[in-house]
Design an enzyme around this catalytic site. Structure first.
Site, PDB file in Angstrom:
ATOM      1  N   ILE A  20       0.852  -1.205   0.000  1.00  0.00           N
ATOM      2  CA  ILE A  20       0.000   0.000   0.000  1.00  0.00           C
ATOM      3  C   ILE A  20       0.885   1.251   0.000  1.00  0.00           C
ATOM      4  O   ILE A  20       0.597   2.224  -0.702  1.00  0.00           O
ATOM      5  CB  ILE A  20      -0.925   0.017   1.247  1.00  0.00           C
ATOM      6  CG1 ILE A  20      -1.847  -1.206   1.234  1.00  0.00           C
ATOM      7  CG2 ILE A  20      -1.728   1.309   1.329  1.00  0.00           C
ATOM      8  CD1 ILE A  20      -2.819  -1.264   0.099  1.00  0.00           C
ATOM      9  N   ASP A 149      14.919 -13.123   4.890  1.00  0.00           N
ATOM     10  CA  ASP A 149      14.460 -14.403   4.333  1.00  0.00           C
ATOM     11  C   ASP A 149      15.508 -14.923   3.360  1.00  0.00           C
ATOM     12  O   ASP A 149      16.089 -14.144   2.601  1.00  0.00           O
ATOM     13  CB  ASP A 149      13.165 -14.237   3.516  1.00  0.00           C
ATOM     14  CG  ASP A 149      12.015 -13.701   4.342  1.00  0.00           C
ATOM     15  OD1 ASP A 149      12.121 -13.723   5.575  1.00  0.00           O
ATOM     16  OD2 ASP A 149      11.015 -13.254   3.729  1.00  0.00           O
ATOM     17  N   CYS A 382     -18.128 -15.202 -13.254  1.00  0.00           N
ATOM     18  CA  CYS A 382     -17.442 -16.388 -13.765  1.00  0.00           C
ATOM     19  C   CYS A 382     -18.132 -17.675 -13.293  1.00  0.00           C
ATOM     20  O   CYS A 382     -19.150 -18.055 -13.861  1.00  0.00           O
ATOM     21  CB  CYS A 382     -15.968 -16.330 -13.355  1.00  0.00           C
ATOM     22  SG  CYS A 382     -14.917 -17.270 -14.474  1.00  0.00           S
ATOM     23  N   HIS A 501     -14.235 -11.260 -15.236  1.00  0.00           N
ATOM     24  CA  HIS A 501     -14.029 -10.754 -13.873  1.00  0.00           C
ATOM     25  C   HIS A 501     -14.005  -9.224 -13.863  1.00  0.00           C
ATOM     26  O   HIS A 501     -12.925  -8.626 -13.958  1.00  0.00           O
ATOM     27  CB  HIS A 501     -12.700 -11.280 -13.317  1.00  0.00           C
ATOM     28  CG  HIS A 501     -12.733 -12.742 -13.020  1.00  0.00           C
ATOM     29  ND1 HIS A 501     -13.097 -13.242 -11.792  1.00  0.00           N
ATOM     30  CD2 HIS A 501     -12.470 -13.822 -13.805  1.00  0.00           C
ATOM     31  CE1 HIS A 501     -13.053 -14.566 -11.823  1.00  0.00           C
ATOM     32  NE2 HIS A 501     -12.673 -14.947 -13.031  1.00  0.00           N
ATOM     33  N   GLU A 503     -14.282  -7.250 -11.510  1.00  0.00           N
ATOM     34  CA  GLU A 503     -13.641  -6.677 -10.313  1.00  0.00           C
ATOM     35  C   GLU A 503     -12.227  -6.194 -10.585  1.00  0.00           C
ATOM     36  O   GLU A 503     -11.733  -5.286  -9.916  1.00  0.00           O
ATOM     37  CB  GLU A 503     -13.649  -7.688  -9.156  1.00  0.00           C
ATOM     38  CG  GLU A 503     -12.757  -8.921  -9.306  1.00  0.00           C
ATOM     39  CD  GLU A 503     -13.430 -10.109  -9.987  1.00  0.00           C
ATOM     40  OE1 GLU A 503     -14.393  -9.883 -10.760  1.00  0.00           O
ATOM     41  OE2 GLU A 503     -12.986 -11.257  -9.774  1.00  0.00           O
TER      42      GLU A 503
HETATM   43  N1  GLN Z   1     -14.079 -22.972 -12.601  1.00  0.00           N
HETATM   44  C1  GLN Z   1     -14.669 -22.241 -13.654  1.00  0.00           C
HETATM   45  C2  GLN Z   1     -13.883 -22.364 -14.943  1.00  0.00           C
HETATM   46  O1  GLN Z   1     -12.762 -22.794 -14.950  1.00  0.00           O
HETATM   47  C3  GLN Z   1     -14.849 -20.796 -13.276  1.00  0.00           C
HETATM   48  C4  GLN Z   1     -13.546 -20.080 -13.122  1.00  0.00           C
HETATM   49  C5  GLN Z   1     -13.649 -18.835 -12.302  1.00  0.00           C
HETATM   50  O2  GLN Z   1     -14.636 -18.615 -11.611  1.00  0.00           O
HETATM   51  N2  GLN Z   1     -12.631 -18.001 -12.348  1.00  0.00           N
HETATM   52  O3  GLN Z   1     -14.362 -22.003 -15.988  1.00  0.00           O
END
Ligand code: GLN
Length: 525
Positions: A20, A149, A382, A501, A503
């Protein structure tokens, strides 16, 4: 070389917020008109986090170009609002893979291949690459892990060498540590910082600036002490107090002139820092009163980081709607047909994010059914789209055998199946055409969108006609590959799901349209 390099290291403990802080510095430099790009060095041996369990390592963040990366890249993108790429993510595994491939191809002319110089050269190449492909004025590279580390040693050695290679004025080392507060004696302790800096210096790296994570403000004599023992200028001892809002961190750092110190070090002349938009945004966030409660039903709720970008995108959508989004994660393993109502009735919206594998699916299907029947706003991402299709087929169309071959290899009706080209993951940015007149098109206000993907399975269009007379509308399509990208219900206030996605593209100051519309729908419930 014109690019300036900032290296961000951490000591004392992990989770100090060094990502951050690095992102916040990026935002400040951007607000001075500089072109900023960011990069993460991760010491683990995985080639990328693609195969790592989200329960162990948090979400896999996907870039436009389809790189599967560490979730820190999500923070970087949200703060600096630049789309990063594969050059931004470097792991030990990736570095070694390159070195070993070169060795196998006899590219080292018979040399004995060693950590120094071959591995460190490859790491330094990653720095040159990111500078070249981004064309940035400043590249900020965060080194994962904590100093001391074993795994991070080659990375630290490479950044040490890098200052020798390109010069003091072109490189800056920023070290992040913790100043613990001992309640019994009401004291802040600087010793761990001194030790951590000593460790760093023993590796040949003298920090130019130190950021101290602390619960209590530092006093003058503590600053003096750290400056003296760690050999930095007093004004380069920066405190990072715990903040109420994540996006406040740049403002806190700016108050201590961190951007000025950095520009001075590099000899960069820039326009004055303009934080108007950011200040306004943070004030807006702090002023939010009304709350919206969203249930996130997923498989990996035990670790908050597993859906980090989803939580963030929901919050951003809240900012845009003037509400504070409170997301409660519910383990799908705890939900079934009988208790779905009891578990979900208090929520104004239900979201099902991405997921993999057959574990705990009935709870997700029960939640989707509840959202559909009770007309609760639903956003499926998804896996959340694939399961919404299965739920609809099973319960509305009465096709009990409908399933995904990911969940049942021998599904009687394999509605969701592997993509035509086999089981490789479809990653990164792809186009999606939106159906004219659909909700999706109205929400985006566009006919074509680009979104990031990470999936192996897809809707099998052989079964398209089964939905012909139903309320389920296929509203998004990738025309080139003929893949269904979005669905919605036309007899529901808000029931939308996407194969991509969204997001990953949400920003605090530029919320994602789907999330904005979802929260807006939740609000009117
Ligand atoms: N498991 C599902 C696929 O491979 C959805 C993948 C996900 O939600 N990112 O298509």
């Amino acid at each position: 070389m014109d690019t300036k390099f900032i290296f961000v290291t951490g000591g004392v403990a992990s989770s100090l917020g060094k990502g951050i802080n690095a992102s916040s510095i990026g935002r400040l430099l951007k607000c001075r008109g500089l072109k900023v790009f960011m990069q993460k060095f991760d010491p683990y041996i995985n080639v990328d986090p693609g195969n790592m369990s989200p329960l162990q390592h948090g979400e896999v963040f996907v870039t436009d170009d389809g790189a599967e990366t560490d979730l820190d890249l999500g923070h970087y993108e949200r703060f600096i609002d630049e789309n990063l790429n594969k050059y931004s993510s470097v792991t030990t595994g990736k570095v070694y893979l390159r070195v070993i491939n070169k060795e196998r191809n006899r590219q080292y002319n018979g040399a004995t291949v060693q950590v120094i110089p071959h591995v460190t050269d490859e790491i330094k190449q990653a720095l040159h690459d990111v500078a070249k492909y981004s064309g940035a004025d400043v590249v900020i590279t965060e080194i994962g892990g904590t100093v001391g580390d074993i795994e991070s040693l080659p990375f630290l050695e490479a950044i040490r060498q890098f200052r020798r290679d390109i010069g003091y004025k072109n490189t800056m080392y920023i070290h992040n540590t913790l100043v613990p507060y001992i309640a019994a004696s009401q004291e802040l302790k600087t010793k761990p910082t001194q030790h951590s800096v000593k460790e760093l210096r023993s590796l040949g790296i003298n920090p130019d600036l130190i950021i101290l994570r602390t619960e209590q403000p530092l006093n003058d004599s503590q600053r003096d002490k750290i400056a003296l023992f760690c050999d930095v200028k007093k004004e380069c001892v920066i405190e990072a107090l715990d903040c109420e809002v994540l996006y406040e961190v740049p403002l806190m750092l700016a108050e201590q002139n961190i951007d000025e110190l950095i520009c001075k070090h590099f000899g960069l002349e820039t326009q004055p820092l303009d934080l108007t938009m950011w200040v306004k945004m943070v004030e807006g966030i702090k002023g939010l009163k009304e709350k919206v409660r969203i249930a996130l039903v997923g498989k990996y709720v035990a670790l908050k980081d597993a859906y980090l970008s989803v939580y963030e995108a929901l919050k951003h959508a809240g900012y845009a709607n003037g509400v504070d989004v409170v997301t409660e994660a519910i383990d799908s393993g705890e939900i079934n047909e009988h208790n779905a109502e009891e578990k979900l009735k208090g929520f104004q919206g239900i979201i099902v994010p991405g997921g993999f594998g057959e574990r705990n699916i009935p709870g997700i299907l029960a939640s989707i059914k509840y959202a559909r029947e009770q007309k609760i706003p639903y956003l499926g991402i998804c896996f959340g789209m694939q399961l919404a299709l299965i739920e609809f087929a099973q319960n509305v169309l009465g096709l009990k055998g409908a399933n995904s071959t990911e969940l049942d290899k021998d599904a009687e009706l394999p509605l969701i199946d592997l993509k035509e080209n086999g089981d490789s993951m479809r990653l990164g940015l792809y186009a999606c055409s939106l159906l004219p007149g659909s909700k999706a098109q109205a929400i985006y206000g566009k006919d074509e969108i680009y979104e990031r993907h990470r999936h192996r399975y897809e809707f099998n269009q052989k079964y398209l006609s089964l939905f012909a007379d139903s309320s389920l509308v296929f509203s998004g399509l990738n025309e080139k590959e003929n893949i269904i990208e979005m669905i919605e219900l036309n007899d529901h206030p808000f029931f939308l799901a996407c194969q991509f996605h969204p997001e990953f593209l949400s920003r605090p100051n530029r919320e994602h349209p789907l999330f904005r519309a979802f929260i807006n729908a939740a609000l009117s419930r």
